[in-house]
Design an enzyme around this catalytic site. Structure first.
Site, PDB file in Angstrom:
ATOM      1  N   GLU A 134       5.075  -5.167   6.879  1.00 26.38           N
ATOM      2  CA  GLU A 134       4.261  -4.179   7.605  1.00 26.38           C
ATOM      3  C   GLU A 134       4.772  -3.927   9.020  1.00 26.38           C
ATOM      4  O   GLU A 134       4.699  -2.824   9.540  1.00 26.38           O
ATOM      5  CB  GLU A 134       2.790  -4.628   7.653  1.00 26.38           C
ATOM      6  CG  GLU A 134       2.045  -4.488   6.329  1.00 26.38           C
ATOM      7  CD  GLU A 134       2.129  -5.735   5.452  1.00 26.38           C
ATOM      8  OE1 GLU A 134       3.043  -6.564   5.667  1.00 26.38           O
ATOM      9  OE2 GLU A 134       1.283  -5.860   4.550  1.00 26.38           O
TER      10      GLU A 134
ATOM     11  N   ALA B  38       0.849  -1.182   0.000  1.00 29.05           N
ATOM     12  CA  ALA B  38       0.000   0.000   0.000  1.00 29.05           C
ATOM     13  C   ALA B  38       0.890   1.240   0.000  1.00 29.05           C
ATOM     14  O   ALA B  38       2.038   1.182   0.459  1.00 29.05           O
ATOM     15  CB  ALA B  38      -0.898  -0.014   1.231  1.00 29.05           C
TER      16      ALA B  38
ATOM     17  N   GLU C 216       0.037  -9.570  -0.671  1.00 27.67           N
ATOM     18  CA  GLU C 216      -1.348  -9.972  -0.384  1.00 27.67           C
ATOM     19  C   GLU C 216      -2.170 -10.074  -1.669  1.00 27.67           C
ATOM     20  O   GLU C 216      -3.024 -10.939  -1.801  1.00 27.67           O
ATOM     21  CB  GLU C 216      -1.990  -8.970   0.585  1.00 27.67           C
ATOM     22  CG  GLU C 216      -1.388  -9.075   1.978  1.00 27.67           C
ATOM     23  CD  GLU C 216      -1.906  -7.997   2.920  1.00 27.67           C
ATOM     24  OE1 GLU C 216      -1.620  -6.808   2.666  1.00 27.67           O
ATOM     25  OE2 GLU C 216      -2.590  -8.335   3.889  1.00 27.67           O
TER      26      GLU C 216
ATOM     27  N   GLY D  46       0.905  -5.206   0.766  1.00 30.26           N
ATOM     28  CA  GLY D  46      -0.290  -5.384  -0.049  1.00 30.26           C
ATOM     29  C   GLY D  46       0.018  -6.005  -1.401  1.00 30.26           C
ATOM     30  O   GLY D  46      -0.836  -6.681  -1.991  1.00 30.26           O
TER      31      GLY D  46
HETATM   32  C1  HXC Z   1       4.937   4.584  -1.060  1.00 33.04           C
HETATM   33  C2  HXC Z   1       6.883   3.709  -1.910  1.00 33.04           C
HETATM   34  C3  HXC Z   1       6.557   2.430  -1.392  1.00 33.04           C
HETATM   35  C4  HXC Z   1       5.323   2.293  -0.679  1.00 33.04           C
HETATM   36  C5  HXC Z   1       8.457   2.293  -2.394  1.00 33.04           C
HETATM   37  N1  HXC Z   1       8.057   3.565  -2.523  1.00 33.04           N
HETATM   38  N2  HXC Z   1       7.570   1.584  -1.708  1.00 33.04           N
HETATM   39  N3  HXC Z   1       6.079   4.764  -1.737  1.00 33.04           N
HETATM   40  N4  HXC Z   1       4.569   3.411  -0.542  1.00 33.04           N
HETATM   41  N5  HXC Z   1       4.903   1.138  -0.198  1.00 33.04           N
HETATM   42  C6  HXC Z   1       8.755   4.669  -3.190  1.00 33.04           C
HETATM   43  C7  HXC Z   1       9.929   5.172  -2.375  1.00 33.04           C
HETATM   44  O1  HXC Z   1       9.498   6.045  -1.384  1.00 33.04           O
HETATM   45  C8  HXC Z   1      10.758   5.845  -3.454  1.00 33.04           C
HETATM   46  O2  HXC Z   1      10.202   7.094  -3.760  1.00 33.04           O
HETATM   47  C9  HXC Z   1      10.532   4.948  -4.661  1.00 33.04           C
HETATM   48  O3  HXC Z   1       9.326   4.220  -4.404  1.00 33.04           O
HETATM   49  C10 HXC Z   1      11.652   3.942  -4.855  1.00 33.04           C
HETATM   50  O4  HXC Z   1      11.820   3.223  -3.663  1.00 33.04           O
HETATM   51  P1  HXC Z   1      13.246   3.023  -2.957  1.00 33.04           P
HETATM   52  O5  HXC Z   1      12.977   2.674  -1.550  1.00 33.04           O
HETATM   53  O6  HXC Z   1      14.133   4.188  -3.216  1.00 33.04           O
HETATM   54  O7  HXC Z   1      13.787   1.765  -3.768  1.00 33.04           O
HETATM   55  P2  HXC Z   1      14.737   0.586  -3.248  1.00 33.04           P
HETATM   56  O8  HXC Z   1      15.852   1.111  -2.409  1.00 33.04           O
HETATM   57  O9  HXC Z   1      15.081  -0.202  -4.474  1.00 33.04           O
HETATM   58  O10 HXC Z   1      13.803  -0.293  -2.264  1.00 33.04           O
HETATM   59  C11 HXC Z   1      12.654  -0.945  -2.790  1.00 33.04           C
HETATM   60  C12 HXC Z   1      11.759  -1.473  -1.644  1.00 33.04           C
HETATM   61  C13 HXC Z   1      11.489  -0.309  -0.635  1.00 33.04           C
HETATM   62  C14 HXC Z   1      12.488  -2.629  -0.918  1.00 33.04           C
HETATM   63  C15 HXC Z   1      10.488  -1.995  -2.267  1.00 33.04           C
HETATM   64  O11 HXC Z   1      10.999   0.813  -1.356  1.00 33.04           O
HETATM   65  C16 HXC Z   1      10.518  -0.646   0.430  1.00 33.04           C
HETATM   66  O12 HXC Z   1      10.858  -1.297   1.432  1.00 33.04           O
HETATM   67  N6  HXC Z   1       9.269  -0.170   0.268  1.00 33.04           N
HETATM   68  C17 HXC Z   1       8.245  -0.291   1.324  1.00 33.04           C
HETATM   69  C18 HXC Z   1       7.708  -1.694   1.436  1.00 33.04           C
HETATM   70  C19 HXC Z   1       6.656  -1.815   2.529  1.00 33.04           C
HETATM   71  O13 HXC Z   1       6.898  -1.526   3.713  1.00 33.04           O
HETATM   72  N7  HXC Z   1       5.446  -2.243   2.127  1.00 33.04           N
HETATM   73  C20 HXC Z   1       4.334  -2.432   3.064  1.00 33.04           C
HETATM   74  C21 HXC Z   1       3.425  -1.228   2.985  1.00 33.04           C
HETATM   75  S1  HXC Z   1       2.074  -1.373   4.071  1.00 33.04           S
HETATM   76  P3  HXC Z   1      11.056   8.462  -3.640  1.00 33.04           P
HETATM   77  O14 HXC Z   1      10.086   9.511  -4.050  1.00 33.04           O
HETATM   78  O15 HXC Z   1      11.523   8.555  -2.253  1.00 33.04           O
HETATM   79  O16 HXC Z   1      12.181   8.268  -4.609  1.00 33.04           O
HETATM   80  C22 HXC Z   1       0.997  -2.367   3.289  1.00 33.04           C
HETATM   81  C23 HXC Z   1      -0.263  -2.681   4.065  1.00 33.04           C
HETATM   82  C24 HXC Z   1      -1.330  -3.238   3.168  1.00 33.04           C
HETATM   83  O17 HXC Z   1       1.204  -2.815   2.214  1.00 33.04           O
HETATM   84  C25 HXC Z   1      -2.681  -3.111   3.822  1.00 33.04           C
HETATM   85  C26 HXC Z   1      -3.799  -3.264   2.862  1.00 33.04           C
HETATM   86  C27 HXC Z   1      -5.161  -3.040   3.446  1.00 33.04           C
END
Ligand code: HXC
Length: 257
Positions: free
Chosen positions: A131, A65, A111, A108
């Site tokens: 998460e 998400a 998921e 997500g």
């Molecule tokens: C918003 C995101 C994002 C996310 C990545 N980006 N994941 N933005 N939400 N979930 C953005 C970063 O901020 C960045 O933007 C750009 O994408 C590139 O990401 P980087 O981190 O610079 O890339 P990298 O170093 O290659 O790492 C990739 C990654 C990492 C491992 C995927 O981005 C990451 O850990 N993302 C978060 C994953 C996460 O925690 N997901 C769970 C979310 S909660 P900028 O503008 O800074 O360059 C969820 C709950 C679901 O999913 C519930 C449903 C009801």
């Protein structure tokens, strides 16, 4: 409908929805959630489509998400906005949905994959539920579908300790159907989906419904669902055609009737 966060196309009998927010690793914002489920429902209604693929790009299927959009959300907003409940829409899709995953499928994103019917993964695919690292837990079915798929202990480790799975591990634990090269991974998924789309349409629908029942019911109820779906197939033209074609040693010509 014109979409802004996804791309759609049809190849043969396969409908493809491609998540298209590469600047955000295909994180699901509200717009993309609405659009991808709308595309799935549109393909589901299209009689020329027999199977549906959801994919991202080589680097990311979806990184979960959109954390930036969600970070200031209140409890009330989470309950009332179409951010959580909207995920249930995938359960209404009656045609097979195949996830073609390359790179990250996190939160997500993972998921979403767990909600699909089959998964083609590129060698670079990585699956995880991170998460916990941002102070929450999965909210789109991750704790339930993951535990049912890979078992309690590994699901616990993934959800509580951010263990990610490589494509090979995902194959080993039953999360994906097959691994293909990164280059051309979508073409490989389309070939797989074409095969599925070429099967008897009503039987495919009944089969999907019956297998899904295995995850939601007792064995007794599940066996009843199977019979409920098995018997009516003998009222279809495709059953007559399929068996006749076998006896006549030719390929069946499915009508979806
Ligand atoms: C918003 C995101 C994002 C996310 C990545 N980006 N994941 N933005 N939400 N979930 C953005 C970063 O901020 C960045 O933007 C750009 O994408 C590139 O990401 P980087 O981190 O610079 O890339 P990298 O170093 O290659 O790492 C990739 C990654 C990492 C491992 C995927 O981005 C990451 O850990 N993302 C978060 C994953 C996460 O925690 N997901 C769970 C979310 S909660 P900028 O503008 O800074 O360059 C969820 C709950 C679901 O999913 C519930 C449903 C009801």
């Amino acid at each position: 409908m014109t979409y802004t966060t996804i791309l759609t196309e049809t190849r043969g009998r396969v409908g493809i929805a491609q998540l298209n927010r590469p600047q955000a690793m295909n994180a699901f914002n509200l717009a993309m959630l609405g659009e991808v489920f709308d595309a799935l429902e549109t393909f589901d209604k299209d009689e020329h489509v027999g199977a549906i693929i959801v994919t991202g790009n080589e680097k990311a299927f979806a990184a979960g998400a959109d954390i930036k959009e969600m970070s200031e959300a209140s409890y009330i907003q989470m309950v009332t906005e179409e951010r959580v409940e909207v995920w249930n829409r995938i359960r209404g899709i009656r045609k097979p949905v195949i996830a073609a995953v390359s790179g990250w499928a996190l939160g997500g994103g993972c998921e979403f994959v767990l909600s699909c019917d089959m998964v083609v993964a590129s060698e670079s695919a990585r699956f995880g539920q991170p998460e916990i690292t941002i102070g929450i837990i999965p909210g789109a079915g991750g704790t339930q579908r993951l535990a049912r798929l890979v078992g309690k202990h590994l699901a616990m480790e993934m959800v509580i300790n951010n263990r990610t799975l490589t494509a090979q591990e995902a194959l080993q634990f039953g999360l994906v159907n097959r691994i293909v090269a990164v280059e051309g991974y979508l073409d490989a998924a389309v070939a797989f989906a074409e095969e599925i789309a070429s099967r008897a349409p009503i039987a495919v629908r009944m089969a999907k419904d019956a297998v899904n029942a295995a995850f939601e019911t007792t064995l007794t109820e599940g066996l009843a669902v199977e019979k409920r779906n098995f018997y009516p197939l003998f009222a279809t033209e495709d059953q007559k055609e399929g068996m006749k074609a076998f006896i006549e040693k030719r390929k069946p010509n499915w009508k979806g009737k």
